[in-house]
Design a protein around this motif. Structure first.
Motif, PDB file in Angstrom:
ATOM      1  N   MET A  60       0.833  -1.205   0.000  1.00 56.88           N
ATOM      2  CA  MET A  60       0.000   0.000   0.000  1.00 56.88           C
ATOM      3  C   MET A  60       0.860   1.245   0.000  1.00 56.88           C
ATOM      4  O   MET A  60       1.966   1.243   0.510  1.00 56.88           O
ATOM      5  CB  MET A  60      -0.984  -0.001   1.164  1.00 56.88           C
ATOM      6  CG  MET A  60      -0.362   0.079   2.546  1.00 56.88           C
ATOM      7  SD  MET A  60      -1.570   0.081   3.885  1.00 56.88           S
ATOM      8  CE  MET A  60      -1.815  -1.667   4.134  1.00 56.88           C
ATOM      9  N   ASN A  61       0.329   2.310  -0.570  1.00 60.66           N
ATOM     10  CA  ASN A  61       1.024   3.591  -0.547  1.00 60.66           C
ATOM     11  C   ASN A  61       0.628   4.361   0.717  1.00 60.66           C
ATOM     12  O   ASN A  61      -0.137   3.854   1.545  1.00 60.66           O
ATOM     13  CB  ASN A  61       0.739   4.385  -1.829  1.00 60.66           C
ATOM     14  CG  ASN A  61      -0.714   4.799  -1.973  1.00 60.66           C
ATOM     15  OD1 ASN A  61      -1.484   4.866  -1.009  1.00 60.66           O
ATOM     16  ND2 ASN A  61      -1.117   5.076  -3.198  1.00 60.66           N
ATOM     17  N   GLY A  62       1.116   5.585   0.844  1.00 61.81           N
ATOM     18  CA  GLY A  62       0.841   6.369   2.034  1.00 61.81           C
ATOM     19  C   GLY A  62      -0.615   6.745   2.213  1.00 61.81           C
ATOM     20  O   GLY A  62      -1.104   6.851   3.341  1.00 61.81           O
ATOM     21  N   LEU A  63      -1.340   6.947   1.118  1.00 60.51           N
ATOM     22  CA  LEU A  63      -2.767   7.266   1.221  1.00 60.51           C
ATOM     23  C   LEU A  63      -3.563   6.076   1.747  1.00 60.51           C
ATOM     24  O   LEU A  63      -4.442   6.227   2.601  1.00 60.51           O
ATOM     25  CB  LEU A  63      -3.317   7.728  -0.125  1.00 60.51           C
ATOM     26  CG  LEU A  63      -2.763   9.053  -0.639  1.00 60.51           C
ATOM     27  CD1 LEU A  63      -3.284   9.337  -2.045  1.00 60.51           C
ATOM     28  CD2 LEU A  63      -3.109  10.187   0.310  1.00 60.51           C
ATOM     29  N   LYS A  64      -3.235   4.878   1.262  1.00 58.07           N
ATOM     30  CA  LYS A  64      -3.913   3.679   1.764  1.00 58.07           C
ATOM     31  C   LYS A  64      -3.524   3.410   3.211  1.00 58.07           C
ATOM     32  O   LYS A  64      -4.355   2.981   4.012  1.00 58.07           O
ATOM     33  CB  LYS A  64      -3.596   2.477   0.882  1.00 58.07           C
ATOM     34  CG  LYS A  64      -4.271   2.561  -0.471  1.00 58.07           C
ATOM     35  CD  LYS A  64      -3.982   1.343  -1.318  1.00 58.07           C
ATOM     36  CE  LYS A  64      -4.675   1.478  -2.666  1.00 58.07           C
ATOM     37  NZ  LYS A  64      -4.412   0.327  -3.529  1.00 58.07           N
ATOM     38  N   LEU A  65      -2.266   3.672   3.551  1.00 62.92           N
ATOM     39  CA  LEU A  65      -1.841   3.541   4.945  1.00 62.92           C
ATOM     40  C   LEU A  65      -2.635   4.497   5.825  1.00 62.92           C
ATOM     41  O   LEU A  65      -3.129   4.111   6.885  1.00 62.92           O
ATOM     42  CB  LEU A  65      -0.343   3.810   5.082  1.00 62.92           C
ATOM     43  CG  LEU A  65       0.185   3.901   6.516  1.00 62.92           C
ATOM     44  CD1 LEU A  65      -0.022   2.594   7.271  1.00 62.92           C
ATOM     45  CD2 LEU A  65       1.650   4.320   6.521  1.00 62.92           C
ATOM     46  N   ALA A  66      -2.770   5.732   5.387  1.00 67.90           N
ATOM     47  CA  ALA A  66      -3.522   6.716   6.168  1.00 67.90           C
ATOM     48  C   ALA A  66      -4.968   6.268   6.380  1.00 67.90           C
ATOM     49  O   ALA A  66      -5.518   6.409   7.474  1.00 67.90           O
ATOM     50  CB  ALA A  66      -3.477   8.076   5.479  1.00 67.90           C
TER      51      ALA A  66
END
Length: 109
Positions: A60-66
């Motif tokens: 996952m990227n940072g947006l999905k992590l967030a």
């Protein structure tokens, strides 16, 4: 001062961000990607802020992590950074800061 989880795959940027936050008095925990960040969040109860880059390798990227942090650890604040995107405000995901200046901006707040 709260504990900050810094999630960044670029070593130099990760070290710069961690150093800036530590000099400002924060306790810093680092993760190289979102998968490692999730494991840290599952293991620790003291993380109060996740400071993540958008573009990262892994599941996952940072947006999905967030989004995952928001759903599973709602009291944890989130700051998203990117070297490619300008300042953005979101109701739940506070701010998107330009990287790498984002750590210095945060430590001054």
């Amino acid at each position: 001062m709260p504990t900050v989880l810094v999630v960044e795959d670029e070593t130099l940027i990760r070290e710069l961000v961690a150093e800036e936050l530590e000099e400002a008095g924060y306790t810093v925990v680092i993760a190289n990607d979102a998968d490692q960040a999730i494991a840290i969040l599952e293991a620790r109860q003291d993380i109060r802020l996740v400071f993540t880059d958008i573009n990262m390798p892994g599941s996952m990227n940072g947006l999905k992590l967030a989004a995952a942090v928001r759903d599973r650890w709602s009291p944890v604040h989130i700051i998203i950074t990117s070297g490619k995107v300008r300042l953005l405000e979101s109701r739940r995901m506070r701010f998107l800061f330009p990287s790498p200046m984002s750590a210095r901006m945060l430590s001054r707040r």
